[in-house]
Design a protein around this motif. Structure first.
Motif, PDB file in Angstrom:
ATOM      1  N   PRO A  79       0.851  -1.284  -0.272  1.00  0.00           N
ATOM      2  CA  PRO A  79       0.041  -0.134  -0.121  1.00  0.00           C
ATOM      3  C   PRO A  79       0.709   1.182   0.042  1.00  0.00           C
ATOM      4  N   LEU A  80       0.712   2.221  -0.985  1.00  0.00           N
ATOM      5  CA  LEU A  80       1.382   3.281  -0.993  1.00  0.00           C
ATOM      6  C   LEU A  80       0.266   4.576  -0.788  1.00  0.00           C
ATOM      7  N   GLU A  81       0.824   5.460   0.062  1.00  0.00           N
ATOM      8  CA  GLU A  81      -0.027   6.677   0.323  1.00  0.00           C
ATOM      9  C   GLU A  81       0.290   7.716  -0.836  1.00  0.00           C
ATOM     10  N   ILE A  82      -0.430   8.184  -1.438  1.00  0.00           N
ATOM     11  CA  ILE A  82       0.071   9.247  -2.690  1.00  0.00           C
ATOM     12  C   ILE A  82      -0.817  10.285  -2.284  1.00  0.00           C
ATOM     13  N   THR A  83      -0.140  11.550  -2.015  1.00  0.00           N
ATOM     14  CA  THR A  83      -0.776  12.640  -1.501  1.00  0.00           C
ATOM     15  C   THR A  83      -0.432  13.900  -2.514  1.00  0.00           C
ATOM     16  N   THR A  84      -1.135  14.606  -2.839  1.00  0.00           N
ATOM     17  CA  THR A  84      -1.186  15.805  -3.783  1.00  0.00           C
ATOM     18  C   THR A  84      -0.389  16.946  -3.001  1.00  0.00           C
ATOM     19  N   TYR A  85       0.538  17.531  -3.578  1.00  0.00           N
ATOM     20  CA  TYR A  85       1.323  18.635  -3.198  1.00  0.00           C
ATOM     21  C   TYR A  85       0.237  19.601  -2.518  1.00  0.00           C
ATOM     22  N   ARG A  86       0.446  20.132  -1.213  1.00  0.00           N
ATOM     23  CA  ARG A  86      -0.699  20.430  -0.473  1.00  0.00           C
ATOM     24  C   ARG A  86      -0.185  21.781   0.516  1.00  0.00           C
ATOM     25  N   ILE A  87      -1.019  22.713   0.585  1.00  0.00           N
ATOM     26  CA  ILE A  87      -0.487  23.704   1.649  1.00  0.00           C
ATOM     27  C   ILE A  87      -1.900  23.752   2.616  1.00  0.00           C
ATOM     28  N   ASP A  88      -1.374  23.770   3.689  1.00  0.00           N
ATOM     29  CA  ASP A  88      -2.265  23.842   5.042  1.00  0.00           C
ATOM     30  C   ASP A  88      -3.148  25.147   5.233  1.00  0.00           C
ATOM     31  N   GLY A  89      -4.174  25.128   5.558  1.00  0.00           N
ATOM     32  CA  GLY A  89      -4.644  26.397   5.613  1.00  0.00           C
ATOM     33  C   GLY A  89      -4.653  26.916   7.205  1.00  0.00           C
ATOM     34  N   ASP A  90      -5.359  27.704   7.840  1.00  0.00           N
ATOM     35  CA  ASP A  90      -5.115  28.164   9.211  1.00  0.00           C
ATOM     36  C   ASP A  90      -5.568  27.099  10.166  1.00  0.00           C
ATOM     37  N   TYR A  91      -4.801  26.811  11.253  1.00  0.00           N
ATOM     38  CA  TYR A  91      -4.879  26.255  12.179  1.00  0.00           C
ATOM     39  C   TYR A  91      -5.808  26.772  13.270  1.00  0.00           C
ATOM     40  N   THR A  92      -6.672  26.090  13.768  1.00  0.00           N
ATOM     41  CA  THR A  92      -7.672  26.824  14.760  1.00  0.00           C
ATOM     42  C   THR A  92      -7.534  26.068  16.221  1.00  0.00           C
ATOM     43  N   ASP A  93      -7.322  24.839  16.035  1.00  0.00           N
ATOM     44  CA  ASP A  93      -7.388  24.077  17.568  1.00  0.00           C
ATOM     45  C   ASP A  93      -6.116  23.619  17.911  1.00  0.00           C
ATOM     46  N   HIS A  94      -4.900  24.345  17.246  1.00  0.00           N
ATOM     47  CA  HIS A  94      -3.865  23.637  17.712  1.00  0.00           C
ATOM     48  C   HIS A  94      -3.415  22.099  17.338  1.00  0.00           C
ATOM     49  N   ARG A  95      -4.307  21.846  16.244  1.00  0.00           N
ATOM     50  CA  ARG A  95      -4.122  20.338  15.518  1.00  0.00           C
ATOM     51  C   ARG A  95      -4.343  20.142  14.307  1.00  0.00           C
ATOM     52  N   HIS A  96      -5.470  20.495  13.768  1.00  0.00           N
ATOM     53  CA  HIS A  96      -5.903  20.461  12.482  1.00  0.00           C
ATOM     54  C   HIS A  96      -6.276  21.766  11.721  1.00  0.00           C
ATOM     55  N   PRO A  97      -5.671  21.782  10.220  1.00  0.00           N
ATOM     56  CA  PRO A  97      -5.815  22.970   9.611  1.00  0.00           C
ATOM     57  C   PRO A  97      -7.268  22.804   9.195  1.00  0.00           C
ATOM     58  N   GLN A  98      -7.908  24.095   9.284  1.00  0.00           N
ATOM     59  CA  GLN A  98      -9.191  24.423   8.838  1.00  0.00           C
ATOM     60  C   GLN A  98      -9.391  24.050   7.288  1.00  0.00           C
ATOM     61  N   SER A  99      -8.538  24.032   6.569  1.00  0.00           N
ATOM     62  CA  SER A  99      -8.716  23.469   5.218  1.00  0.00           C
ATOM     63  C   SER A  99      -7.469  23.590   4.625  1.00  0.00           C
ATOM     64  N   VAL A 100      -7.335  22.787   3.545  1.00  0.00           N
ATOM     65  CA  VAL A 100      -6.054  22.421   2.784  1.00  0.00           C
ATOM     66  C   VAL A 100      -6.238  22.814   1.440  1.00  0.00           C
ATOM     67  N   SER A 101      -5.209  23.327   0.720  1.00  0.00           N
ATOM     68  CA  SER A 101      -5.411  23.622  -0.596  1.00  0.00           C
ATOM     69  C   SER A 101      -4.437  22.855  -1.391  1.00  0.00           C
ATOM     70  N   PHE A 102      -4.520  22.663  -2.725  1.00  0.00           N
ATOM     71  CA  PHE A 102      -3.647  21.933  -3.517  1.00  0.00           C
ATOM     72  C   PHE A 102      -2.688  23.062  -3.933  1.00  0.00           C
ATOM     73  N   SER A 103      -1.423  22.083  -4.439  1.00  0.00           N
ATOM     74  CA  SER A 103      -0.526  23.279  -5.163  1.00  0.00           C
ATOM     75  C   SER A 103       0.400  22.734  -6.154  1.00  0.00           C
ATOM     76  N   ASP A 104       0.937  23.195  -7.115  1.00  0.00           N
ATOM     77  CA  ASP A 104       1.502  22.696  -8.215  1.00  0.00           C
ATOM     78  C   ASP A 104       3.046  22.415  -7.750  1.00  0.00           C
ATOM     79  N   ASN A 105       3.328  23.068  -6.536  1.00  0.00           N
ATOM     80  CA  ASN A 105       4.784  23.426  -6.155  1.00  0.00           C
ATOM     81  C   ASN A 105       5.253  22.575  -5.150  1.00  0.00           C
ATOM     82  N   LEU A 106       6.283  21.648  -5.445  1.00  0.00           N
ATOM     83  CA  LEU A 106       6.865  20.717  -4.374  1.00  0.00           C
ATOM     84  C   LEU A 106       7.367  21.563  -3.316  1.00  0.00           C
ATOM     85  N   ARG A 107       7.939  22.535  -3.335  1.00  0.00           N
ATOM     86  CA  ARG A 107       8.365  23.405  -2.194  1.00  0.00           C
ATOM     87  C   ARG A 107       7.275  23.764  -1.014  1.00  0.00           C
ATOM     88  N   ASP A 108       6.153  24.025  -1.768  1.00  0.00           N
ATOM     89  CA  ASP A 108       4.846  24.418  -0.771  1.00  0.00           C
ATOM     90  C   ASP A 108       4.665  23.152   0.005  1.00  0.00           C
TER      91      ASP A 108
END
Ligand code: ATP
Ligand code: MG
Length: 442
Positions: A79-108
């Motif tokens: 099993p391989l987890e394949i995840t899209t380049y991601r930017i995490d949105g704001d964190y509200t509860d010191h644990r989970h980002p409120q939203s995530v958005s995808f990116s085309d940039n590895l550095r992100d």
């Protein structure tokens, strides 16, 4: 520089030949570079989840977390987890980002990762991509946040425990700014779920370098195990001890196999009852009467609070309760102990007593006793001697056959015969036992 497993290579090549970027990333690359066997492989890609699904349409796919960009693909059984380049949105509860958005940039994608050593990636060319200096940190054995530590820990407080447990597993030093920030922000851990804390705590305590880390970062652990604090500076003025309860505990943890989860937990908790049990007599000598019972109660409550499973709770608290039980003086006593505890617990008790003693003033004071405790066990096993009802040559039906029909009396008779066999007063054969019972019945 590192050899990717065939399945990982295949997945990366498939993504690349469809026009996407793709890299093995994170823990597996880190572990490979440390010559360790990675547990699981993660791939990061410019492909969106739907595009990943298309690329792998012939393979088994599990939609693990499409919303967060993760698709699990099973390639030749892996099993391989394949995840899209991601930017995490704001964190509200010191644990989970409120939203995530995808990116085309590895550095992100690499910027959202926790520590530099966890940002290394590579693809089919086997060339390591190192945007944040992870290679040097790996070489110099350093754990360093990607970006500003205060920001990263307040986004997700679990990273505080991750840093500490990586240090315990790998023996790496936590870089000064990261370390200061851990100590400053440790209270944020109270927002992290108990289940996640439990997972990280177990990885920490079973880390090869756990005790150095606990010594330095005990205040981090105290956020979710406040019962640890009173051990520090709890002096033991007795001829047996040379450390306070905290140092004694760390030495005892060190003295059991690092990857034995049950024994590491047992040694960590075995003296938690000492601060409450402590008294000092007129000579200034410390006493800790009944501490094992208090330790057991505390251990049970803490493990329960941290949502451990019942089997672990019972095993660890059970061992904590008996940790200072006296070792058997002869084979008969050993058999009675084996009967009471069972094989596994009896053998664990030898290891616990050894570890406990290794952390005292005279580390080898009871070596001989423990050697005998093991020898009694081996002899009993080799001789096939009887030490429990299962091994007794008579059962309830045999007792009934001699005219004892009442349940309690049957049980008492069997116990009586078992004792007689263990005490070597009667051989373990049916005829002899029945005769012995009839002669000794009141
Ligand atoms: P291990 O699997 O040995 O426990 P790991 O680093 O592989 O350690 P995973 O939980 O498998 O941990 O995560 C894979 C990767 O995802 C990490 O290497 C890191 O790059 C990233 N990651 C995981 N958890 C976090 C987090 N809380 N914050 C930022 N990045 C994270
Ligand atoms: Mg991992």
């Amino acid at each position: 520089m590192i050899k990717l497993p065939e399945q990982v290579n295949k997945a990366i090549c498939l993504l690349k030949s469809s026009g996407f970027e793709a890299y093995a990333v994170g823990g597996a690359v880190r572990d490979c570079m440390l010559n360790k066997n990675p547990f699981d492989w993660d791939i990061t890609t410019s492909a969106r989840p739907e595009e990943t699904e298309k690329v792998f349409c012939g393979e088994r796919i599990i939609e693990t977390g499409m919303k967060h960009g993760t698709v699990t693909v099973i390639i030749d059984g892996m099993p391989l987890e394949i995840t899209t380049y991601r930017i995490d949105g704001d964190y509200t509860d010191h644990r989970h980002p409120q939203s995530v958005s995808f990116s085309d940039n590895l550095r992100d994608d690499l910027s959202r990762r926790d520590f530099t050593i966890n940002t290394l990636c590579c693809n089919c060319d086997d060339k390591i991509i190192d945007v944040f200096g992870g290679k040097d940190d790996l070489k110099n054995k350093i754990i360093r946040c990607v970006g500003d530590p205060d920001t990263r820990f307040s986004e997700d407080a679990l990273r505080i425990m991750r840093a500490v447990r990586f240090s315990a597993e790998l023996g790496f030093t936590i870089e000064k700014n990261t370390s200061d920030s851990i100590l400053k922000n440790r209270h944020l851990l109270s927002d992290v779920s108990k289940e996640r804390l439990q997972i990280e705590f177990v990885k920490l305590i079973t880390g090869k370098y756990a005790t150095d880390v606990i010594r330095k970062y005990h205040s981090v652990i105290e956020v979710f195990i406040p019962e640890l604090a009173p051990l520090i500076g709890c002096e033991q003025h007795t001829k047996y001890h040379k450390y306070d309860v905290f140092e004694h505990t760390l030495h005892a943890v060190d003295a059991v196999d690092f990857d034995d989860r049950i024994l590491r937990l047992t040694m960590f908790f075995h003296d938690f009852g000492k601060p409450d049990a402590k008294t000092t007599d007129e000579n200034g000598t410390s006493h800790f009467k009944g501490h094992a019972v208090i330790s057991e109660k505390k251990t049970r409550a803490i493990l329960k609070r941290l949502k451990f499973d019942n089997k672990t709770i019972n095993e660890v608290s059970g061992l904590v309760l008996i940790h200072d039980m006296k070792s058997p003086r002869d084979k008969i006593q050993a058999k009675k102990m084996m009967c009471r505890l069972g094989d596994e617990t009896y053998l664990n008790l030898i290891k616990i007593k050894r570890a406990d003693n290794m952390a005292k003033a005279d580390p080898h004071a009871i070596d001989e006793k423990l050697k005998n405790m093991r020898l009694f066990y081996d002899t009993v096993k080799q001789n096939g001697e009887c030490y429990n009802l299962k091994l007794l040559a008579v059962n309830g039906d045999d007792i009934k056959a001699v005219g004892i029909s009442e349940g309690k009396q049957i049980k008492d008779s069997l116990d009586f015969l078992l004792d007689s066999v263990m005490e070597e007063k009667c051989p373990n054969s049916k005829n002899a036992l029945i005769k012995y019972l009839e002669e000794n019945r009141k």
